[in-house]
Design a protein around this motif. Structure first.
Motif, PDB file in Angstrom:
ATOM      1  N   ILE A   1     -10.202  -0.243   9.349  1.00  7.22           N
ATOM      2  CA  ILE A   1     -10.275  -0.667   7.926  1.00  7.22           C
ATOM      3  C   ILE A   1      -8.863  -0.415   7.649  1.00  7.22           C
ATOM      4  N   SER A   2      -8.363  -1.719   6.754  1.00  6.85           N
ATOM      5  CA  SER A   2      -6.709  -1.179   6.006  1.00  6.85           C
ATOM      6  C   SER A   2      -7.085  -2.161   5.089  1.00  6.85           C
ATOM      7  N   LEU A   3      -6.276  -0.533   3.733  1.00  5.29           N
ATOM      8  CA  LEU A   3      -6.993  -0.428   2.647  1.00  5.29           C
ATOM      9  C   LEU A   3      -5.386   0.014   1.137  1.00  5.29           C
ATOM     10  N   HIS A   4      -5.636  -0.765   0.560  1.00  2.26           N
ATOM     11  CA  HIS A   4      -4.557  -0.156  -0.118  1.00  2.26           C
ATOM     12  C   HIS A   4      -4.682  -0.883  -1.812  1.00  2.26           C
ATOM     13  N   LEU A   5      -5.101   0.190  -3.245  1.00  2.02           N
ATOM     14  CA  LEU A   5      -5.204   0.561  -3.848  1.00  2.02           C
ATOM     15  C   LEU A   5      -4.387   0.541  -4.984  1.00  2.02           C
ATOM     16  N   GLU A   6      -4.496   0.342  -6.266  1.00  8.27           N
ATOM     17  CA  GLU A   6      -3.145   0.765  -7.431  1.00  8.27           C
ATOM     18  C   GLU A   6      -3.468   0.982  -8.100  1.00  8.27           C
ATOM     19  N   GLU A   7      -2.925   2.141  -8.998  1.00  3.00           N
ATOM     20  CA  GLU A   7      -3.626   2.724  -9.824  1.00  3.00           C
ATOM     21  C   GLU A   7      -3.323   2.062 -10.905  1.00  3.00           C
ATOM     22  N   LYS A   8      -3.742   1.439 -12.242  1.00  2.00           N
ATOM     23  CA  LYS A   8      -3.650   0.762 -13.526  1.00  2.00           C
ATOM     24  C   LYS A   8      -4.488   1.495 -14.773  1.00  2.00           C
ATOM     25  N   ASN A   9      -3.676   1.473 -15.299  1.00  2.00           N
ATOM     26  CA  ASN A   9      -4.033   1.582 -17.250  1.00  2.00           C
ATOM     27  C   ASN A   9      -3.874  -0.201 -18.010  1.00  2.00           C
ATOM     28  N   GLU A  10      -4.345   0.634 -18.233  1.00  2.00           N
ATOM     29  CA  GLU A  10      -5.181  -0.494 -19.790  1.00  2.00           C
ATOM     30  C   GLU A  10      -5.558   0.635 -21.071  1.00  2.00           C
ATOM     31  N   ASN A  11      -4.711  -0.168 -22.091  1.00  2.00           N
ATOM     32  CA  ASN A  11      -5.496   0.753 -23.245  1.00  2.00           C
ATOM     33  C   ASN A  11      -5.368   2.339 -22.608  1.00  2.00           C
ATOM     34  N   CYS A  12      -7.415   2.986 -23.514  1.00  2.00           N
ATOM     35  CA  CYS A  12      -7.301   4.861 -23.058  1.00  2.00           C
ATOM     36  C   CYS A  12      -7.788   4.437 -21.870  1.00  2.00           C
ATOM     37  N   CYS A  13      -7.863   3.521 -20.961  1.00  2.00           N
ATOM     38  CA  CYS A  13      -8.271   3.907 -19.451  1.00  2.00           C
ATOM     39  C   CYS A  13      -7.495   3.476 -18.773  1.00  2.00           C
ATOM     40  N   THR A  14      -7.794   3.915 -16.726  1.00  2.00           N
ATOM     41  CA  THR A  14      -7.598   4.233 -15.871  1.00  2.00           C
ATOM     42  C   THR A  14      -8.334   3.826 -15.149  1.00  2.00           C
ATOM     43  N   PHE A  15      -7.637   3.519 -14.008  1.00  2.00           N
ATOM     44  CA  PHE A  15      -9.203   2.254 -12.814  1.00  2.00           C
ATOM     45  C   PHE A  15      -8.093   2.626 -11.411  1.00  2.00           C
ATOM     46  N   PHE A  16      -8.787   1.852 -10.628  1.00  2.00           N
ATOM     47  CA  PHE A  16      -8.310   1.767  -9.725  1.00  2.00           C
ATOM     48  C   PHE A  16      -8.322   0.227  -8.394  1.00  2.00           C
ATOM     49  N   SER A  17      -7.328  -0.465  -8.666  1.00  2.00           N
ATOM     50  CA  SER A  17      -7.691  -1.947  -8.347  1.00  2.00           C
ATOM     51  C   SER A  17      -7.447  -2.056  -6.928  1.00  2.00           C
ATOM     52  N   PHE A  18      -8.287  -3.261  -5.542  1.00  2.00           N
ATOM     53  CA  PHE A  18      -8.603  -2.921  -4.580  1.00  2.00           C
ATOM     54  C   PHE A  18      -7.138  -4.334  -4.337  1.00  2.00           C
ATOM     55  N   GLU A  19      -6.149  -3.975  -3.567  1.00  2.00           N
ATOM     56  CA  GLU A  19      -4.626  -5.164  -3.329  1.00  2.00           C
ATOM     57  C   GLU A  19      -4.862  -5.799  -2.356  1.00  2.00           C
ATOM     58  N   HIS A  20      -6.144  -4.565  -1.583  1.00  2.00           N
ATOM     59  CA  HIS A  20      -5.856  -5.364  -0.061  1.00  2.00           C
ATOM     60  C   HIS A  20      -7.015  -4.234   0.886  1.00  2.00           C
ATOM     61  N   PHE A  21      -8.313  -5.068   0.639  1.00  2.00           N
ATOM     62  CA  PHE A  21      -9.232  -4.333   1.560  1.00  2.00           C
ATOM     63  C   PHE A  21      -9.473  -5.492   2.767  1.00  2.00           C
ATOM     64  N   MET A  22      -9.893  -5.206   4.288  1.00  2.00           N
ATOM     65  CA  MET A  22      -9.425  -6.126   5.337  1.00  2.00           C
ATOM     66  C   MET A  22     -10.548  -4.655   6.441  1.00  2.00           C
ATOM     67  N   ILE A  23     -11.194  -5.431   6.809  1.00  2.00           N
ATOM     68  CA  ILE A  23     -12.456  -4.668   8.488  1.00  2.00           C
ATOM     69  C   ILE A  23     -12.292  -5.321   9.400  1.00  2.00           C
ATOM     70  N   ASN A  24     -11.422  -4.971  10.182  1.00  2.00           N
ATOM     71  CA  ASN A  24     -11.245  -6.015  11.714  1.00  2.00           C
ATOM     72  C   ASN A  24     -10.412  -6.980  11.699  1.00  2.00           C
ATOM     73  N   GLY A  25      -9.483  -7.277   9.851  1.00  2.00           N
ATOM     74  CA  GLY A  25      -8.919  -8.180   9.698  1.00  2.00           C
ATOM     75  C   GLY A  25      -9.643  -9.151   9.090  1.00  2.00           C
ATOM     76  N   PHE A  26     -11.063  -9.032   8.362  1.00  2.00           N
ATOM     77  CA  PHE A  26     -11.418 -10.008   7.884  1.00  2.00           C
ATOM     78  C   PHE A  26     -11.884  -9.157   6.411  1.00  2.00           C
ATOM     79  N   THR A  27     -11.986  -9.729   4.829  1.00  2.00           N
ATOM     80  CA  THR A  27     -12.590  -9.367   3.908  1.00  2.00           C
ATOM     81  C   THR A  27     -13.711  -9.755   3.876  1.00  2.00           C
TER      82      THR A  27
END
Length: 107
Positions: A67-93
């Protein structure tokens, strides 16, 4: 999700950090609606913030998934959220189950 052919005691989840093998915490839960077993691991998301991490999910001695995973923390206005930049299981999304907010690994 897994069917009942896998023993919860044989399941392990790990990743490498600074060339050291580390375990990731998880819980094995039963889904009575789908008659399946769920591996729940919110810790994976926290580990993968800001970097791509490859997790190895051992279901048994003969069965493993990457399981390959990469998240980035993002801020917009007053909110923080986490964006999936990369997510794969056994080479497939994988496709997200919008009803259960989960990803299925069918065996």
């Amino acid at each position: 999700m897994l069917d009942s052919t896998f023993c919860p005691d044989s399941i392990s989840l790990f990743y490498f950090e600074d060339f050291k093998k580390k375990s990731a915490n998880f819980k094995v839960l039963k889904d009575t609606v789908k008659q399946a077993v769920i591996i729940d691991t919110p810790e994976m998301s926290w580990i993968a913030i800001g970097k791509r991490i490859n997790f190895i999910l051992y279901l048994s001695i003969d069965d493993q998934d990457t399981i390959s995973l990469h998240l980035e923390e993002k801020n917009e206005n007053c909110c923080t959220f986490f964006s999936f930049e990369h997510f794969m299981i056994n080479g497939f999304t994988p496709v997200n189950d919008p009803e259960f907010y989960a990803y299925e690994i069918l065996k």
